[in-house]
Design a protein around this motif. Sequence first.
Motif, short mmCIF file in Angstrom:
data_model
loop_
_atom_site.label_atom_id
_atom_site.label_comp_id
_atom_site.label_asym_id
_atom_site.label_seq_id
_atom_site.Cartn_x
_atom_site.Cartn_y
_atom_site.Cartn_z
N UNK A 123 -9.08 -9.15 -4.57
CA UNK A 123 -9.12 -9.82 -3.26
C UNK A 123 -7.85 -9.49 -2.48
N UNK A 124 -6.72 -9.53 -3.14
CA UNK A 124 -5.46 -9.22 -2.45
C UNK A 124 -5.40 -7.76 -2.02
N UNK A 125 -5.97 -6.88 -2.82
CA UNK A 125 -5.99 -5.47 -2.44
C UNK A 125 -6.87 -5.25 -1.21
N UNK A 126 -8.00 -5.94 -1.15
CA UNK A 126 -8.87 -5.85 0.03
C UNK A 126 -8.13 -6.37 1.26
N UNK A 127 -7.41 -7.47 1.11
CA UNK A 127 -6.64 -8.01 2.24
C UNK A 127 -5.59 -7.01 2.71
N UNK A 128 -4.93 -6.36 1.78
CA UNK A 128 -3.92 -5.36 2.15
C UNK A 128 -4.55 -4.19 2.89
N UNK A 129 -5.72 -3.74 2.43
CA UNK A 129 -6.42 -2.65 3.11
C UNK A 129 -6.77 -3.04 4.55
N UNK A 148 -5.33 -5.31 6.45
CA UNK A 148 -4.10 -5.39 7.25
C UNK A 148 -3.72 -4.00 7.77
N UNK A 149 -3.79 -3.02 6.89
CA UNK A 149 -3.40 -1.66 7.27
C UNK A 149 -4.38 -1.07 8.30
N UNK A 150 -5.66 -1.33 8.11
CA UNK A 150 -6.68 -0.73 8.98
C UNK A 150 -6.71 -1.36 10.37
#
Length: 368
Positions: A262-268, A270-272
Amino acid sequence: MEERIIKYRRDLHQIPELDRTLPETLSYVRQVLEPLGCTLFSPAEGALCAWFDAGKKGTVAFRADMDALPVAEHSGAPYCSRHPGVMHACGHDGHMAMLLELAHTAARRREELPRNVLLIFQPAEETDGGAKDICDSGVLQQYHVERIFGLHLWPGLPSGTIWSAPGPVMAKNSELDLVIEGRSAHITKRHLGVDALWIGAEALRRIYAMEAGEFPQNEMRVLRFGRMVSGTVRNAVSSRTELEGTVRVFSMETFERLARRVREIATDLEREYGCRITVRFSEGYPPVTNDPALLRGVEEHLGRGYVSRLERPELAVDDFSFYQLHVPGVYAFLGLGNTPALHANNFDFDERVLSAGVRYYENLLLLP
């Protein structure tokens, strides 16, 4: 015995209290226990323990939860709650009644017990985990507790039967919150904004797809959102989205992997999209996980078929799991038959089943 257990249950049912503020409940429990020759003490706020010293090195513990729910009772029972808006709708009155009756047995048979006995009456099972406070107090180590047992009344299982299983029998829970911060702009100039509503919908889609695609389909779990709030008016790009959900799993490994993804999806995201996303998982309770060796010993001691095997674990939670982080424990269900659901405002049950729970506990007192 049955009449006494029913009296305890009905008396306690009429004085339900919440969380750690349990003055009437504690007074009642203490009044029953004081004549039985045990040592009474409070290891944590709202808790009461009864220690029966049989002169042995080790101790067996039993747990009963005491807190009720903020539910207005509509059972129609003559012994219904006297406290408006508060009800024992989860069977904790029955749990206490069984342990109070077990106290009589421990007092009466003290000389033949293979272990000392510690009865734990704990608060806050329905809120933030009174069991953790008791564990943190060091009482399990101080009294040399070697094993612990707990029972929960359970609608839908055959009346008066005991059910359990090795390994996980109840879930780990966690509340999951996502806060997405974008930038507002008029809808006609949406290219100037960062649409937190759109990103929230995309987060929902990706998280659900991750859970369904990356984890075994035959593994019971829950990862779902029940609330999404975003925006202020219809003609402006939303600058903030809040997603509120829940997680239920049966291993800490699965939970940690889900949380990481879930945190990795959130980071992606944010970047996009150039937004900011805050992810929060609450601590919750660990999964209730029975010690296989202890359960096997229980089954051998009680005889074949006394404890029935659950086909699958329950997605409900219980803070009994905190005790099992410190000592081997077995958590079991006592069947109520066809009754209203737990937490329902008309929950009630045939109190004769409580005698079956006490007999189960009495047998465990003598477990080698």
